[in-house]
Every structure is written in C-alpha cells, then in structure tokens.
Design a protein around this motif. Structure first.
Motif, short mmCIF file in Angstrom:
data_model
loop_
_atom_site.label_atom_id
_atom_site.label_comp_id
_atom_site.label_asym_id
_atom_site.label_seq_id
_atom_site.Cartn_x
_atom_site.Cartn_y
_atom_site.Cartn_z
N PHE A 1 0.81 -1.21 0.00
CA PHE A 1 0.00 0.00 0.00
C PHE A 1 0.85 1.27 0.00
O PHE A 1 0.30 2.38 0.08
N GLY A 2 2.17 1.11 -0.08
CA GLY A 2 3.06 2.27 -0.06
C GLY A 2 2.74 3.31 -1.13
O GLY A 2 2.56 4.49 -0.82
N PRO A 3 2.69 2.93 -2.41
CA PRO A 3 2.38 3.92 -3.46
C PRO A 3 1.03 4.60 -3.26
O PRO A 3 0.88 5.79 -3.53
N LEU A 4 0.04 3.86 -2.78
CA LEU A 4 -1.29 4.44 -2.56
C LEU A 4 -1.26 5.46 -1.44
O LEU A 4 -1.85 6.54 -1.55
N LEU A 5 -0.57 5.14 -0.35
CA LEU A 5 -0.48 6.06 0.77
C LEU A 5 0.36 7.29 0.43
O LEU A 5 0.09 8.38 0.92
N THR B 1 5.53 5.59 6.56
CA THR B 1 6.26 4.88 7.60
C THR B 1 5.76 3.45 7.75
O THR B 1 4.70 3.08 7.24
N ARG B 2 6.54 2.67 8.45
CA ARG B 2 6.16 1.28 8.69
C ARG B 2 4.87 1.21 9.51
O ARG B 2 4.00 0.37 9.26
N ARG B 3 4.74 2.12 10.48
CA ARG B 3 3.53 2.15 11.29
C ARG B 3 2.30 2.45 10.44
O ARG B 3 1.24 1.87 10.62
N MET B 4 2.46 3.37 9.48
CA MET B 4 1.34 3.71 8.60
C MET B 4 0.93 2.52 7.74
O MET B 4 -0.26 2.26 7.53
N ARG B 5 1.91 1.77 7.25
CA ARG B 5 1.62 0.59 6.44
C ARG B 5 0.84 -0.46 7.25
O ARG B 5 -0.03 -1.15 6.71
N LEU B 6 1.16 -0.60 8.53
CA LEU B 6 0.50 -1.59 9.37
C LEU B 6 -0.90 -1.14 9.77
O LEU B 6 -1.84 -1.95 9.82
N LEU B 7 -1.05 0.15 10.06
CA LEU B 7 -2.34 0.65 10.54
C LEU B 7 -3.37 0.81 9.43
O LEU B 7 -4.57 0.69 9.68
N PHE B 8 -2.91 1.07 8.21
CA PHE B 8 -3.84 1.31 7.11
C PHE B 8 -4.82 0.15 6.89
O PHE B 8 -6.05 0.35 6.90
N PRO B 9 -4.35 -1.11 6.70
CA PRO B 9 -5.32 -2.20 6.49
C PRO B 9 -6.21 -2.46 7.70
O PRO B 9 -7.35 -2.89 7.56
N ILE B 10 -5.68 -2.18 8.91
CA ILE B 10 -6.49 -2.37 10.12
C ILE B 10 -7.65 -1.38 10.15
O ILE B 10 -8.81 -1.76 10.38
#
Length: 232
Positions: A101-105, A207-216
């Motif tokens: 989801f990096g490019p999307l975020l 950030t790594r935190r953003m990548r983890l929190l986005f799908p949640i």
C-alpha cells in the motif's frame, strides 16, 4: 483372469474430456515455460486434467458394483465454499498480505483507480443483461469487471449463478493473460519515448507504522459500513 478394468478408464474418455486435457496442458505450459501467473494457471491446468479423468474418484461418481463415491474435490468444494466460504476468505487474506500500500499512501489520488474498477462492474452487468443473462448471472459476471477472481467466485456462489465454473475460469484466465494484453494496451496509449522513461519507486512519507495501521483501519471502517463484506 479379466484385466479389462485396467483400460476401462481409457475407454471411458470422451472427446470433451480430451479437449480439456489439451486446455489443461496449455495452461500448465504457460505457467511453467512462459511464467504467466504460475500460482493461478498451474493449479487450474492440473485441475482441468484431474477432474476430467474418468472413474478417478476425484469428483462424485457412480461406479459399477460400488455405487456413489464421494470425490475429494467435491468434498473440498462442499466444505470450503458451499458450507463455510472459507477458501475465498483465505484467498483474500493471501492477496491482501501480498499488496504493497506504499504507493497508494504516498499518492492518495490513486484511490481514483478503484473507481474505474467499480465502473467496470456496472458496465459489464449492463452488457450481460442486454445479452439476455438473468440478473443473478449478470451480477456474477459483472464482478469480473473489477479485475478480481476470488470476488467473482464468491459472488457467483452467493447469488447461486448457473455459470460459477465458467466465471471462475474466465476471471483467472484473463488475469493471467495480463502480461500478454498489457503491453499491447500500453503501446496504444503511449509513445516509445514515454515508455523509455525511468520511474523509480520512492514512496516518501510512508512509515512502517502507517503501512500496518492502514489495512487495520480499512477493515474496521468496512466492518462498520458494510458488515457483510468482513464476514460473508
């Protein structure tokens, strides 16, 4: 001693099954030699051959002197899809785990690409309805317009479509053919100079935190707005 049973399976092969052997072999060839979506085409090709082996017992059959025998593939379908719908869910989990989801975020405007898929759904439903398909079948076919194979299987199963097998094969086959179709489509809308441009992948500010929190967060919001989408 009568050894005719050794060739009974061979003598039971129909021309339709022979055609499916060829189809399965082509899919396996494309998966191994050409590298076209091996995780999709390889099991599809082998499955096409397996279920068309007469008297093999992989699907429910009536055997002389034995009666009805329950095949493992029919059992997997009944347990994994008909009874629990667990297999489509597992497919979704696997696909979601592979998505970056990096490019999307980094560029939220890419959300608009999702709107194109939704437009494809309704356009396909309209066309299918115009061709005479029942609404449940047209809706099941329309999901293919969203470029999503597991969803096509789930929707066609939920709506009780008469074309679940054809829909599954069509959805995954055209997804696997993307490496063939995509270069042709790209050449139609771009110039050679544009295709030669280097476009490095640098998703900044993710950030790594953003990548983890986005799908949640997406799962929570979807669960509140459309609960059935989380637990079909």
């Amino acid at each position: 001693m009568d050894f005719s049973f050794l060739v009974s399976g061979i003598l039971s092969i129909t021309w339709q099954q022979a055609v499916m052997y060829v189809v399965g072999a082509v899919l396996i060839y494309l998966a191994i030699e050409k590298g076209f979506e091996p995780s999709l085409l390889m099991p599809m090709g082998f499955g096409a051959i397996l279920v068309n082996l007469p008297l093999s017992g992989v699907i429910d059959q009536i055997s002389e002197g034995v009666g009805e025998t329950h095949g493992i593939i029919d059992w997997l379908f009944d347990v994994g899809i008909e009874a629990s719908e667990a297999m489509p869910i597992l497919l979704f989990i696997g696909i979601g785990a592979m998505i970056d989801f990096g490019p999307l975020l980094a560029n939220p405007k890419l959300f608009l690409c999702g709107a194109a898929a939704q437009a494809g759904i309704f356009l396909t439903i309209i066309i299918a309805s115009a061709l005479g398909f029942e609404m449940k079948d047209a809706a099941s076919i329309g999901i293919i317009g969203a470029a999503d194979g597991p969803t096509s299987i789930l929707v066609s199963q939920t709506l009780g479509s008469n074309y679940i097998g054809a829909i599954a094969v069509a959805a995954y086959s055209y997804m696997a053919l993307v490496p063939i179709i995509q270069p042709f489509a790209i050449k139609l809308v771009t110039t050679k100079k544009e295709r030669a441009m280097r476009m490095p992948y640098r998703p900044q500010g993710v950030t790594r935190r953003m990548r983890l929190l986005f799908p949640i967060f997406v799962s929570i919001i979807a669960g509140l707005v459309a609960p059935s989408s989380v637990a079909p």
